[in-house]
Design a protein around this motif. Sequence first.
Motif, mmCIF file in Angstrom:
data_model
loop_
_atom_site.group_PDB
_atom_site.id
_atom_site.type_symbol
_atom_site.label_atom_id
_atom_site.label_comp_id
_atom_site.label_asym_id
_atom_site.label_seq_id
_atom_site.Cartn_x
_atom_site.Cartn_y
_atom_site.Cartn_z
ATOM 1 N N LYS A 118 -38.296 17.195 8.482
ATOM 2 C CA LYS A 118 -38.679 17.069 9.884
ATOM 3 C C LYS A 118 -39.955 17.831 10.148
ATOM 4 C CE LYS A 118 -34.174 16.168 11.818
ATOM 5 N NZ LYS A 118 -33.184 16.530 12.835
ATOM 6 N N LYS A 119 -40.463 17.569 11.305
ATOM 7 C CA LYS A 119 -41.735 18.191 11.678
ATOM 8 C C LYS A 119 -41.607 19.705 11.722
ATOM 9 C CE LYS A 119 -45.215 18.121 15.257
ATOM 10 N NZ LYS A 119 -45.555 17.709 16.611
ATOM 11 N N GLU A 120 -40.435 20.185 12.063
ATOM 12 C CA GLU A 120 -40.241 21.632 12.187
ATOM 13 C C GLU A 120 -40.568 22.345 10.881
ATOM 14 O OE1 GLU A 120 -36.518 20.864 15.228
ATOM 15 O OE2 GLU A 120 -36.212 21.350 13.125
ATOM 16 N N VAL A 121 -40.183 21.686 9.777
ATOM 17 C CA VAL A 121 -40.454 22.296 8.474
ATOM 18 C C VAL A 121 -41.959 22.440 8.267
ATOM 19 C CG1 VAL A 121 -40.009 22.108 6.011
ATOM 20 C CG2 VAL A 121 -38.353 21.180 7.639
ATOM 21 N N TYR A 122 -42.673 21.396 8.618
ATOM 22 C CA TYR A 122 -44.121 21.452 8.490
ATOM 23 C C TYR A 122 -44.698 22.536 9.388
ATOM 24 C CZ TYR A 122 -44.173 17.010 5.961
ATOM 25 O OH TYR A 122 -43.998 16.020 5.040
ATOM 26 N N VAL A 123 -44.182 22.611 10.582
ATOM 27 C CA VAL A 123 -44.698 23.604 11.531
ATOM 28 C C VAL A 123 -44.499 25.007 10.977
ATOM 29 C CG1 VAL A 123 -44.339 24.598 13.794
ATOM 30 C CG2 VAL A 123 -44.421 22.123 13.551
ATOM 31 N N GLU A 124 -43.300 25.226 10.444
ATOM 32 C CA GLU A 124 -43.002 26.547 9.870
ATOM 33 C C GLU A 124 -43.982 26.913 8.770
ATOM 34 O OE1 GLU A 124 -38.654 26.490 9.021
ATOM 35 O OE2 GLU A 124 -39.028 28.640 8.863
ATOM 36 N N LEU A 125 -44.143 25.972 7.830
ATOM 37 C CA LEU A 125 -45.035 26.233 6.716
ATOM 38 C C LEU A 125 -46.455 26.463 7.200
ATOM 39 C CD1 LEU A 125 -43.818 23.698 4.019
ATOM 40 C CD2 LEU A 125 -43.931 26.161 3.769
ATOM 41 N N HIS A 126 -46.834 25.679 8.149
ATOM 42 C CA HIS A 126 -48.178 25.783 8.708
ATOM 43 C C HIS A 126 -48.382 27.162 9.299
ATOM 44 C CE1 HIS A 126 -51.637 24.626 11.227
ATOM 45 N NE2 HIS A 126 -51.827 23.726 10.294
ATOM 46 N N LEU A 127 -47.412 27.592 10.080
ATOM 47 C CA LEU A 127 -47.496 28.899 10.723
ATOM 48 C C LEU A 127 -47.633 29.999 9.675
ATOM 49 C CD1 LEU A 127 -44.913 28.769 13.642
ATOM 50 C CD2 LEU A 127 -47.324 29.372 13.804
ATOM 51 N N ARG A 128 -46.777 29.886 8.660
ATOM 52 C CA ARG A 128 -46.748 30.968 7.684
ATOM 53 C C ARG A 128 -48.058 31.096 6.947
ATOM 54 N NH1 ARG A 128 -41.358 29.295 5.216
ATOM 55 N NH2 ARG A 128 -39.940 29.938 6.836
ATOM 56 N N ASN A 129 -48.554 29.948 6.485
ATOM 57 C CA ASN A 129 -49.658 30.025 5.537
ATOM 58 C C ASN A 129 -51.013 30.079 6.201
ATOM 59 O OD1 ASN A 129 -48.379 29.747 2.808
ATOM 60 N ND2 ASN A 129 -47.428 28.097 3.925
ATOM 61 N N ILE A 130 -51.126 29.420 7.332
ATOM 62 C CA ILE A 130 -52.467 29.273 7.880
ATOM 63 C C ILE A 130 -52.790 30.387 8.846
ATOM 64 C CG2 ILE A 130 -53.955 27.676 9.158
ATOM 65 C CD1 ILE A 130 -52.375 25.452 7.801
ATOM 66 N N GLU A 131 -51.816 31.048 9.351
ATOM 67 C CA GLU A 131 -52.108 32.102 10.306
ATOM 68 C C GLU A 131 -52.809 33.269 9.644
ATOM 69 O OE1 GLU A 131 -47.979 34.627 9.979
ATOM 70 O OE2 GLU A 131 -48.293 33.262 11.632
ATOM 71 N N GLN A 132 -52.631 33.442 8.365
ATOM 72 C CA GLN A 132 -53.335 34.526 7.682
ATOM 73 C C GLN A 132 -54.829 34.333 7.814
ATOM 74 O OE1 GLN A 132 -51.960 33.739 3.887
ATOM 75 N NE2 GLN A 132 -49.837 34.191 4.342
ATOM 76 N N LYS A 133 -55.242 33.073 7.656
ATOM 77 C CA LYS A 133 -56.673 32.804 7.770
ATOM 78 C C LYS A 133 -57.124 32.902 9.214
ATOM 79 C CE LYS A 133 -56.093 30.454 3.637
ATOM 80 N NZ LYS A 133 -55.358 29.349 3.074
ATOM 81 N N ASN A 134 -56.234 32.577 10.122
ATOM 82 C CA ASN A 134 -56.586 32.730 11.533
ATOM 83 C C ASN A 134 -56.806 34.185 11.863
ATOM 84 O OD1 ASN A 134 -56.149 30.078 11.594
ATOM 85 N ND2 ASN A 134 -54.201 30.151 12.675
#
Lengths: 335, 83
Positions: A59-75
């Motif tokens: 589901k989209k939630e899984v993608y959102v979670e992964l996105h949050l985890r990995n991309i926020e470091q660069k943010n």
Amino acid sequence: DAPPQSKCCKKQQYSNCKTNSLQILSQTWRLKDPAHLSKARLKSDLVAHNVALPPAASKKEVYVELHLRNIEQKNAAEFSSDDEEQTQEEAVSPSENPCFENGRNEDPEVTQVPDPSKLTDECLKAALLKHGVKAGPIVASTRALYEKKLRKLLLHSNGDGELNGAEKAELYSDSEEEQEEEEEPDEESVSEEEQQKPKETKKIQSENNKLPQEKVKNILKEALPETKTTTTRIYATPRRPIKGAAQRPIQYSLPHTLVSPVTLERREVERRLVSIHIQILFFVFVACIIFFIYVNVQDSTVLALLDSLSHCFDKEGGTLLLPETEDTQALYEQD
Amino acid sequence: MSSTSQKHKDFVAEPMGEKPVMALAGIGEVLGKRLEEKGFDKAYVVLGQFLVLKKEEELFRDWLKDTCGANAKQQERRRTSSP
């Protein structure tokens, strides 16, 4: 695989938290909410950041979670709210990179990030580059390898730093060879590796050879001060060889080139603009023309020209021509 | 290089296509099973790993050692199997 991954990612989050304030993080969370992005957009973002995708049907939630985890470091590194800017700014300059914490560390001794397993893929790549290793893609299957490599490099760099201060002679010994061998894998292809190995060994050998050669030369100079020393060979004969003795024929000074004088002359001539053959032909051609003119032409105008020419020669003092002109005149008078 | 085995000759005689990973020279049943467990079930996947490591022998060797516990000679055979 999911639980260990999440633990690993959380560790990365915390390490970055040390460098950047929590406020900034919370700001970026609020500003950029991945839930607003489409599933396809999330997928492409994850792929761009080298994150392993969850199974297709998740589901989209899984993608959102992964996105949050990995991309926020660069943010956290550069807190812009624009999504497009973030994806474009993946190539972070070293000064802004959260990997290098030189200025902010409380402990002045720690200049490098110590634990390779805690680094992000990009930080790991940057750390390897710092040691002169150009790493390939850091994917799931290659990550462990590159971590091991970084550990090895860290150990060696720490070990060599202690050695360098001790003795200079050791620079020429194994420690330097090891360092250079370590740097070999930064070549991209195998063939280049093999080519570099002999080059590096030659470098080491030349350095090693310099010292003993100089020592030998010095010793010889002390022992036999009268002998000549050349760069290629070192003569150490105490007496001069007897000329004309057994198998030592007297050699008069010969030219360096073993070429006969004829060919030398030919070479000289050949250096002119026009080749020798053409010159000879031209000479023969001109001679033929003059001969034909002299034999065939019976006109008075040409004879007059010739007479005038002969008169000019006479005025200059050519006495030989006088009888000739008289003969010709006599001949024509006969006609 | 030491002489190549019959298995090696058979492997390099034709494009690897869909050959299983056990067709690689130096990979027998035991090592092949270990590789398959990790997901490297076909020879071309191992080739892919070699290419991802930018064709660096040393890294590939380390990877093989970690993945399936192969010794140096087996790894060498595998490396030369892939063109």
